[in-house]
Design a protein around this motif. Structure first.
Motif, PDB file in Angstrom:
ATOM      1  N   ARG A  70      -3.867   3.155  -2.271  1.00  0.00           N
ATOM      2  CA  ARG A  70      -3.354   3.874  -1.963  1.00  0.00           C
ATOM      3  C   ARG A  70      -3.733   4.610  -1.114  1.00  0.00           C
ATOM      4  O   ARG A  70      -5.218   4.629  -1.132  1.00  0.00           O
ATOM      5  N   VAL A  71      -3.455   4.840   0.135  1.00  0.00           N
ATOM      6  CA  VAL A  71      -4.286   6.329   0.804  1.00  0.00           C
ATOM      7  C   VAL A  71      -3.797   7.513   1.064  1.00  0.00           C
ATOM      8  O   VAL A  71      -2.289   7.980   1.062  1.00  0.00           O
ATOM      9  N   PHE A 121       1.102   5.585   1.059  1.00  0.00           N
ATOM     10  CA  PHE A 121       0.602   6.585   1.321  1.00  0.00           C
ATOM     11  C   PHE A 121       1.556   7.408   1.250  1.00  0.00           C
ATOM     12  O   PHE A 121       2.604   7.881   0.700  1.00  0.00           O
ATOM     13  N   THR A 148       0.942  -1.140  -0.351  1.00  0.00           N
ATOM     14  CA  THR A 148      -0.328  -0.016   0.517  1.00  0.00           C
ATOM     15  C   THR A 148       1.019   0.969   0.055  1.00  0.00           C
ATOM     16  O   THR A 148       2.109   1.434   0.210  1.00  0.00           O
ATOM     17  N   LEU A 199      -9.528   0.875   3.240  1.00  0.00           N
ATOM     18  CA  LEU A 199      -9.631   0.103   3.052  1.00  0.00           C
ATOM     19  C   LEU A 199      -9.457  -1.472   3.219  1.00  0.00           C
ATOM     20  O   LEU A 199      -9.288  -2.468   2.489  1.00  0.00           O
ATOM     21  N   VAL A 259      -5.532   8.626   9.071  1.00  0.00           N
ATOM     22  CA  VAL A 259      -5.306   8.078   8.708  1.00  0.00           C
ATOM     23  C   VAL A 259      -5.675   6.527   9.067  1.00  0.00           C
ATOM     24  O   VAL A 259      -5.292   5.325   8.607  1.00  0.00           O
ATOM     25  N   ARG A 290      -7.947   9.841   1.692  1.00  0.00           N
ATOM     26  CA  ARG A 290      -9.146   9.293   0.862  1.00  0.00           C
ATOM     27  C   ARG A 290      -8.406   7.969   0.527  1.00  0.00           C
ATOM     28  O   ARG A 290      -7.239   7.685   0.590  1.00  0.00           O
ATOM     29  N   THR A 291      -9.131   6.564   0.052  1.00  0.00           N
ATOM     30  CA  THR A 291      -8.389   5.454  -0.150  1.00  0.00           C
ATOM     31  C   THR A 291      -8.830   5.104  -1.460  1.00  0.00           C
ATOM     32  O   THR A 291      -9.455   5.413  -2.134  1.00  0.00           O
ATOM     33  N   GLN A 299      -8.649   5.965   6.615  1.00  0.00           N
ATOM     34  CA  GLN A 299      -8.663   5.127   5.551  1.00  0.00           C
ATOM     35  C   GLN A 299      -8.280   4.041   5.459  1.00  0.00           C
ATOM     36  O   GLN A 299      -8.114   3.514   4.583  1.00  0.00           O
ATOM     37  N   VAL A 300      -7.253   3.333   6.589  1.00  0.00           N
ATOM     38  CA  VAL A 300      -6.761   2.201   6.616  1.00  0.00           C
ATOM     39  C   VAL A 300      -7.940   1.624   6.751  1.00  0.00           C
ATOM     40  O   VAL A 300      -8.325   0.115   6.106  1.00  0.00           O
TER      41      VAL A 300
END
Length: 104
Positions: A55-56, A22, A20, A88, A81, A44-45, A84-85
């Motif tokens: 991508r985060v 960031f 992933t 995801l 963070v 955004r994710t 968004q994780v």
């Protein structure tokens, strides 16, 4: 601050986040995602697709505009963070980090 937040989350979720990316961008694009409620997103994710990595992204200016001081900024970056994780990985933010939302 984003790197610190990512390192904290990766301690527990490294396997699931392998590959992933960031990133930090100044502002979000002007085309909101269908699930965004009309406010300015803080992050955004982007799921992995076409062989590209997930991508985060954290949006710097909206996050800075909402923070009242440096400590608040650090907390907000961490929470963005984590959120968004969580999105995801299809988990709750509290699963990603049990301290999510706590005043640190």
């Amino acid at each position: 601050m984003v790197l610190d937040a990512v390192e904290h989350v990766e301690r527990r979720w490294a396997k699931q986040l392998r590959g992933t990316e960031f990133a930090v961008e100044d502002v979000p694009p002007s085309d909101p995602a269908p699930w965004e409620d009309g406010g300015v997103p803080l992050g955004r994710t982007f799921p992995a697709d076409s062989g590209g990595p997930a991508r985060v992204v954290v949006y710097r200016r909206p996050v800075e505009a909402r923070a009242v001081d440096r400590e608040d900024l650090e907390d907000l970056v961490h929470d963005v963070v984590v959120e968004q994780v969580a999105h995801l990985l299809a988990r709750s933010p509290e699963e990603i980090d049990p301290r999510y939302g706590d005043e640190r």
